[in-house]
Design a protein around this motif. Sequence first.
Motif, PDB file in Angstrom:
ATOM      1  N   ASN A  76       8.066 -84.796 -17.438  1.00  0.00           N
ATOM      2  CA  ASN A  76       9.429 -85.326 -17.344  1.00  0.00           C
ATOM      3  C   ASN A  76       9.457 -86.844 -17.216  1.00  0.00           C
ATOM      4  O   ASN A  76      10.316 -87.507 -17.781  1.00  0.00           O
ATOM      5  CB  ASN A  76      10.179 -84.671 -16.195  1.00  0.00           C
ATOM      6  N   ALA A  77       8.501 -87.390 -16.443  1.00  0.00           N
ATOM      7  CA  ALA A  77       8.450 -88.851 -16.291  1.00  0.00           C
ATOM      8  C   ALA A  77       8.109 -89.500 -17.627  1.00  0.00           C
ATOM      9  O   ALA A  77       8.681 -90.533 -17.999  1.00  0.00           O
ATOM     10  CB  ALA A  77       7.419 -89.222 -15.220  1.00  0.00           C
ATOM     11  N   LEU A  80      10.936 -89.671 -19.887  1.00  0.00           N
ATOM     12  CA  LEU A  80      11.855 -90.761 -19.540  1.00  0.00           C
ATOM     13  C   LEU A  80      11.312 -92.126 -19.935  1.00  0.00           C
ATOM     14  O   LEU A  80      11.953 -93.146 -19.742  1.00  0.00           O
ATOM     15  CB  LEU A  80      12.134 -90.748 -18.027  1.00  0.00           C
ATOM     16  N   ALA A 210       8.862 -87.985  -5.320  1.00  0.00           N
ATOM     17  CA  ALA A 210       8.885 -87.881  -6.769  1.00  0.00           C
ATOM     18  C   ALA A 210       9.436 -86.496  -7.083  1.00  0.00           C
ATOM     19  O   ALA A 210       9.105 -85.519  -6.394  1.00  0.00           O
ATOM     20  CB  ALA A 210       7.480 -88.021  -7.332  1.00  0.00           C
ATOM     21  N   THR A 214      12.933 -83.735 -12.676  1.00  0.00           N
ATOM     22  CA  THR A 214      13.615 -84.814 -13.395  1.00  0.00           C
ATOM     23  C   THR A 214      12.629 -85.883 -13.859  1.00  0.00           C
ATOM     24  O   THR A 214      12.931 -86.644 -14.761  1.00  0.00           O
ATOM     25  CB  THR A 214      14.658 -85.517 -12.497  1.00  0.00           C
ATOM     26  N   GLY A 215      11.489 -85.968 -13.191  1.00  0.00           N
ATOM     27  CA  GLY A 215      10.550 -87.041 -13.501  1.00  0.00           C
ATOM     28  C   GLY A 215      10.956 -88.353 -12.846  1.00  0.00           C
ATOM     29  O   GLY A 215      10.424 -89.413 -13.156  1.00  0.00           O
ATOM     30  N   GLY A 216      11.899 -88.275 -11.911  1.00  0.00           N
ATOM     31  CA  GLY A 216      12.370 -89.488 -11.226  1.00  0.00           C
ATOM     32  C   GLY A 216      11.585 -89.800  -9.961  1.00  0.00           C
ATOM     33  O   GLY A 216      10.859 -88.954  -9.429  1.00  0.00           O
ATOM     34  N   PHE A 249      15.662 -81.880  -7.881  1.00  0.00           N
ATOM     35  CA  PHE A 249      16.496 -82.970  -7.400  1.00  0.00           C
ATOM     36  C   PHE A 249      17.280 -82.530  -6.161  1.00  0.00           C
ATOM     37  O   PHE A 249      17.448 -83.279  -5.208  1.00  0.00           O
ATOM     38  CB  PHE A 249      17.453 -83.399  -8.516  1.00  0.00           C
ATOM     39  N   HIS A 274      16.632 -94.873  -6.786  1.00  0.00           N
ATOM     40  CA  HIS A 274      16.101 -93.901  -7.748  1.00  0.00           C
ATOM     41  C   HIS A 274      15.647 -94.612  -9.011  1.00  0.00           C
ATOM     42  O   HIS A 274      16.344 -95.481  -9.514  1.00  0.00           O
ATOM     43  CB  HIS A 274      17.197 -92.888  -8.117  1.00  0.00           C
ATOM     44  N   PHE A 275      14.511 -94.246  -9.487  1.00  0.00           N
ATOM     45  CA  PHE A 275      13.999 -94.829 -10.726  1.00  0.00           C
ATOM     46  C   PHE A 275      13.725 -93.700 -11.720  1.00  0.00           C
ATOM     47  O   PHE A 275      12.932 -92.801 -11.429  1.00  0.00           O
ATOM     48  CB  PHE A 275      12.712 -95.616 -10.460  1.00  0.00           C
ATOM     49  N   HIS A 276      14.407 -93.794 -12.822  1.00  0.00           N
ATOM     50  CA  HIS A 276      14.195 -92.782 -13.863  1.00  0.00           C
ATOM     51  C   HIS A 276      13.719 -93.481 -15.117  1.00  0.00           C
ATOM     52  O   HIS A 276      14.533 -93.940 -15.923  1.00  0.00           O
ATOM     53  CB  HIS A 276      15.486 -92.011 -14.146  1.00  0.00           C
ATOM     54  N   GLY A 277      12.449 -93.616 -15.254  1.00  0.00           N
ATOM     55  CA  GLY A 277      11.908 -94.317 -16.419  1.00  0.00           C
ATOM     56  C   GLY A 277      12.084 -95.820 -16.299  1.00  0.00           C
ATOM     57  O   GLY A 277      12.661 -96.314 -15.325  1.00  0.00           O
TER      58      GLY A 277
END
Lengths: 473, 264
Positions: A76-77, A80, A210, A214-216, A249, A274-277
């Motif tokens: 997932n990360a 992203l 982590a 979501t990979g966030g 999440f 939050h960091f998503h990519g």
Amino acid sequence: MTSTLPIVDHPSAAREFVTNEPRSHWHDDSLWFVRSKRDKQAQSIPEWEYLREQASTIKNHTIAKLPEYLQQFEANATRLGAVVHWAADAEEHNRIVLELLRRNDTLRIVKSKSMLTEECGLNEYLIDNGIEVVDTDLGERIVQLRGETPSHIVLPAIHIKKEEVGDTFHQHLGTRAGESDPQVLTEAARGHLRGKFLSGEVGITGVNFAIADTGGLVVCTNEGNADLGVSLPRIHIACMGIEKLVPRFQDLSVFTRLLARSATGQPITSYTSHFHGPRDENSELHIVLVDNGRSKIRDSKTFRESLNCIRCGACMNTCPVYRRSGGHSYRATVPGPIGSVLGPAKNAKAHKSLPFACSLCGSCTDVCPVKIPLHHQLLAWRKVLVGKRLVAWNKRMAMKAASFLFRNPTLFAAAGYFGRVSLKVLPKSLTHNRFNTWAKDRDLPEPPKESFHEWYAKNRPSGAATASKEERS
Amino acid sequence: MSVALFIPCYIDQFFPDVAIATLTLLERLGVQVEYPAGQTCCGQPMANTGCDAETAPVAKQWVERFAGYDAVVCPSGSCASMIRNHYADYFGPDDTEFQHLRENTYELCEFIVDRLGVRSIPGRYPRPASIHSSCHGLRELRLGACSENMTPREDKMRLLLESLDGIELKSLTRVDECCGFGGTFAVAERETSVAMGIDRVTDHISSGSEVMIAGDMSCLMHMGGLIRRRNMPMSVKHIAEVLVEAMQEGSPDADRASSALTNP
């Protein structure tokens, strides 16, 4: 690097701190203040114990299925746009980070607080390789300027008084000599760090959580320094231990509610980012997943639950030993109760005294937001250490002798009699001598004239306590 | 109900008055107590040091000595917890003798409140006192609510003490902090242990209390030793002694009772 650590002797490492009474009391009071704040927050939530139970269940589940969740997270990360790296140990982690920096011709980095990079010795490694490293968390910056290590995982400079911070800042940041006003000192640090933020080429952060589905990533700070540190540079490197995962999440809220309340007694950290990519198409997000002994702990039925730790530091704040002996007495990246569990897992010999730096009061177990049975694990470590022959010979001999005595009631009674009589007839200078560690600060009990055994034999001659009150009076 | 009295090794040897008070208290509450011969120690010192091989035979001996009783009562939360929470390492899950003892070994106040259903003690103790909640009783046996945990629990020791006439229980600033005894910790980490102990005693004295009451003599031996060395204005008492003393003071024939019940 941990293999080269000298063997820690907690009692002697603690001595200077704990016997400096004003300092030890001041340290104890500061941390007790934090624990009291935590108590108020915990009391304000009717479902507190339910939350702990949920957190523990989620973590146990995640650790049990860690390989699956890690793969899910990586997929997932990556989707992203992040680049996921895997590091088996501290060295590999450091190499990966350095390589990323070199690839981008970076000479200076800004770093938010990360106990993982402390654990891996990243600062020293990068500095040795010609990189300027700036810790941007105020407490971490203070210890960094002083050439020290954090003494607490959440409050890294809790052992330093504001006057000492004033001296450090006077020396390094040019503040007025003798300045100890926190407002002035904080402003000075802010100004100093602002320049560093602007010149930082790569931002490194730790990771609090982590999220597999979501990979966030989630980073919690109170100073916003992580956000600032990664907002300006093009490249963000996030370093995390593989145990930081939560599956979904929706699981996150359980932990964000527990983390700040347990750590500092705040309802929530000031910044939960939050960091998503990567930020945009010109930016890069690198995630370094680090094992460094965690799989080994995961394989252990006894100590597996210690991987549930969310690094809130509540066990340190509550630990009566930590509060008085100071974090540095543990000589470990993570001190206090959880550190005394994790340390020996890394290197049993180097950290063999830590599971004994504990009165087994159990406060850590009850304060832990993810319900790690900390004091039971410390006890379990003692058994492992005895098994590995890492417990002092005289201690083991004393226990062998005690065991023999307790298995022979007659001998036990005789030894007791001898002890009581000696205490009674010998002068105090002999019984309370310098070899008697107990009696250096404490009097021995007044010896009674007979044991309960003897009293019972005399007063209950039948052997069975069947005499009624009337018969006795 | 056949009830056995388990007197921990250090109480037997150094604090027989506490054992006598325990016996007296139980008898006055109408319990027929037997004191099984040949008992010594539960093995906690060895277990807490991690010496399993040295603990196992002592634990086995303990179970042999106490097998066959409906209940075992012990005036120490720490030793009772050893049997209930730590003995399982030394016995199989199908060892019915041990399982029975594990479920029926009680700390004194726990036995009085939970097993006997006694919630008040007829007695008088007209002085300012304070409770030292010993860690193992509190966090391993759950004899009361602890400040870290939000689960409401009845405080068994406090319940019994509050039932006494005239007692004035003072509040501490840190209600349930450890005194720093911790077995071999008290010697191995002497400086920290002593610092913890002095802080505890100071909190008790500052509350206006004159008597520190606890359910574990080990904590009181440590703090009592600090108090005596420094001549601090405080005395320490095991709860069994306090309850017996209160019963004597409260009874109409106090003089007669006290001559029969106090020191041999």
